[in-house]
Design a protein around this motif. Structure first.
Motif, mmCIF file in Angstrom:
data_model
loop_
_atom_site.group_PDB
_atom_site.id
_atom_site.type_symbol
_atom_site.label_atom_id
_atom_site.label_comp_id
_atom_site.label_asym_id
_atom_site.label_seq_id
_atom_site.Cartn_x
_atom_site.Cartn_y
_atom_site.Cartn_z
ATOM 1 N N LYS A 15 0.823 -1.220 0.000
ATOM 2 C CA LYS A 15 0.000 0.000 0.000
ATOM 3 C C LYS A 15 0.852 1.262 0.000
ATOM 4 O O LYS A 15 0.436 2.281 -0.544
ATOM 5 N N VAL A 16 2.030 1.225 0.627
ATOM 6 C CA VAL A 16 2.854 2.427 0.735
ATOM 7 C C VAL A 16 3.891 2.534 -0.381
ATOM 8 O O VAL A 16 4.548 3.565 -0.504
ATOM 9 N N GLN A 17 4.024 1.509 -1.195
ATOM 10 C CA GLN A 17 5.061 1.528 -2.232
ATOM 11 C C GLN A 17 4.906 2.687 -3.222
ATOM 12 O O GLN A 17 5.903 3.346 -3.531
ATOM 13 N N PRO A 18 3.698 2.984 -3.726
ATOM 14 C CA PRO A 18 3.588 4.130 -4.648
ATOM 15 C C PRO A 18 4.012 5.452 -4.003
ATOM 16 O O PRO A 18 4.666 6.278 -4.645
ATOM 17 N N LEU A 19 3.675 5.652 -2.735
ATOM 18 C CA LEU A 19 4.066 6.871 -2.033
ATOM 19 C C LEU A 19 5.581 6.918 -1.847
ATOM 20 O O LEU A 19 6.211 7.951 -2.068
ATOM 21 N N MET A 20 6.173 5.806 -1.473
ATOM 22 C CA MET A 20 7.631 5.738 -1.336
ATOM 23 C C MET A 20 8.304 6.052 -2.670
ATOM 24 O O MET A 20 9.268 6.809 -2.722
ATOM 25 N N ASP A 21 7.787 5.477 -3.750
ATOM 26 C CA ASP A 21 8.355 5.715 -5.081
ATOM 27 C C ASP A 21 8.244 7.187 -5.475
ATOM 28 O O ASP A 21 9.176 7.759 -6.047
ATOM 29 N N SER A 22 7.112 7.816 -5.154
ATOM 30 C CA SER A 22 6.921 9.240 -5.468
ATOM 31 C C SER A 22 7.903 10.111 -4.704
ATOM 32 O O SER A 22 8.497 11.041 -5.265
ATOM 33 N N LEU A 23 8.085 9.811 -3.419
ATOM 34 C CA LEU A 23 9.031 10.579 -2.608
ATOM 35 C C LEU A 23 10.460 10.389 -3.111
ATOM 36 O O LEU A 23 11.240 11.346 -3.179
ATOM 37 N N ARG A 24 10.795 9.178 -3.483
ATOM 38 C CA ARG A 24 12.133 8.877 -3.995
ATOM 39 C C ARG A 24 12.392 9.645 -5.290
ATOM 40 O O ARG A 24 13.440 10.277 -5.460
ATOM 41 N N LYS A 25 11.425 9.600 -6.196
ATOM 42 C CA LYS A 25 11.554 10.313 -7.474
ATOM 43 C C LYS A 25 11.715 11.816 -7.229
ATOM 44 O O LYS A 25 12.551 12.469 -7.859
ATOM 45 N N PHE A 26 10.934 12.353 -6.300
ATOM 46 C CA PHE A 26 11.036 13.774 -5.984
ATOM 47 C C PHE A 26 12.421 14.113 -5.445
ATOM 48 O O PHE A 26 13.029 15.103 -5.856
ATOM 49 N N ASP A 83 -3.316 9.178 1.361
ATOM 50 C CA ASP A 83 -4.190 10.049 0.582
ATOM 51 C C ASP A 83 -3.885 11.532 0.775
ATOM 52 O O ASP A 83 -4.625 12.388 0.319
ATOM 53 N N GLN A 84 -2.772 11.846 1.436
ATOM 54 C CA GLN A 84 -2.425 13.245 1.677
ATOM 55 C C GLN A 84 -1.740 13.861 0.470
ATOM 56 O O GLN A 84 -1.043 13.191 -0.285
ATOM 57 N N ASP A 85 -1.933 15.162 0.326
ATOM 58 C CA ASP A 85 -1.295 15.918 -0.741
ATOM 59 C C ASP A 85 0.206 16.048 -0.443
ATOM 60 O O ASP A 85 0.592 16.355 0.686
ATOM 61 N N LEU A 86 1.014 15.836 -1.454
ATOM 62 C CA LEU A 86 2.473 15.856 -1.266
ATOM 63 C C LEU A 86 3.083 17.253 -1.327
ATOM 64 O O LEU A 86 4.236 17.429 -0.946
ATOM 65 N N ASP A 87 2.340 18.250 -1.804
ATOM 66 C CA ASP A 87 2.925 19.570 -2.057
ATOM 67 C C ASP A 87 3.620 20.171 -0.841
ATOM 68 O O ASP A 87 4.756 20.637 -0.930
ATOM 69 N N LYS A 88 2.955 20.165 0.306
ATOM 70 C CA LYS A 88 3.528 20.771 1.511
ATOM 71 C C LYS A 88 4.784 20.011 1.951
ATOM 72 O O LYS A 88 5.804 20.611 2.288
ATOM 73 N N THR A 89 4.716 18.697 1.922
ATOM 74 C CA THR A 89 5.863 17.876 2.318
ATOM 75 C C THR A 89 7.024 18.059 1.345
ATOM 76 O O THR A 89 8.177 18.171 1.757
ATOM 77 N N GLN A 90 6.722 18.117 0.050
ATOM 78 C CA GLN A 90 7.783 18.334 -0.942
ATOM 79 C C GLN A 90 8.452 19.688 -0.738
ATOM 80 O O GLN A 90 9.668 19.809 -0.894
ATOM 81 N N ALA A 91 7.675 20.691 -0.370
ATOM 82 C CA ALA A 91 8.255 22.017 -0.104
ATOM 83 C C ALA A 91 9.212 21.949 1.085
ATOM 84 O O ALA A 91 10.293 22.555 1.052
ATOM 85 N N LEU A 92 8.845 21.204 2.130
ATOM 86 C CA LEU A 92 9.725 21.041 3.292
ATOM 87 C C LEU A 92 11.013 20.305 2.910
ATOM 88 O O LEU A 92 12.104 20.674 3.353
ATOM 89 N N ILE A 93 10.879 19.271 2.092
ATOM 90 C CA ILE A 93 12.056 18.507 1.648
ATOM 91 C C ILE A 93 12.959 19.390 0.793
ATOM 92 O O ILE A 93 14.178 19.401 0.961
ATOM 93 N N ARG A 94 12.362 20.148 -0.128
ATOM 94 C CA ARG A 94 13.137 21.042 -1.001
ATOM 95 C C ARG A 94 13.898 22.068 -0.158
ATOM 96 O O ARG A 94 15.078 22.350 -0.415
ATOM 97 N N GLU A 95 13.235 22.610 0.845
ATOM 98 C CA GLU A 95 13.863 23.593 1.732
ATOM 99 C C GLU A 95 15.037 22.971 2.487
ATOM 100 O O GLU A 95 16.105 23.575 2.615
#
Length: 101
Positions: A15-26, A83-95
């Protein structure tokens, strides 16, 4: 003995593999100097020239636990649901990535 990301993901909840893959790609999209360090229960992303980590990603049963290093002394923990939006988390990671000099 270095484990590959694929080996690591075989043990993670499907269940978490797609989310892990998205975070890794980001994380890899942030720059060509991103290094992935696959550990026993988590994956850590570092900036290569300093080998300082900026995000630690650990799969849970129905979420992903992230530790984001805001600076050398401060770490922020984020529990990211499937099911959470990644935008806020991606902004924190980018920062966090950008803060490493």
């Amino acid at each position: 003995m270095n484990r590959s990301y694929d080996d690591f993901m075989k043990e993670a909840n499907p269940k978490v593999q797609p989310l892990m893959d998205s975070l890794r790609k980001f994380c890899f999209s942030l720059g060509s100097n991103v290094i992935e360090d696959v550990r026993m229960h988590r994956v850590v992303f570092c900036k290569s020239f300093a080998f300082r980590w900026f995000v630690d990603v650990e799969p849970q049963n129905d979420s992903v636990l992230l530790k984001i290093q805001k600076n050398r002394k401060e770490t922020q923990t984020v529990q990211l649901g499937l099911d959470q939006d990644l935008d806020k988390t991606q902004a924190l990671i980018r920062e966090a990535y950008s803060s490493i000099h």
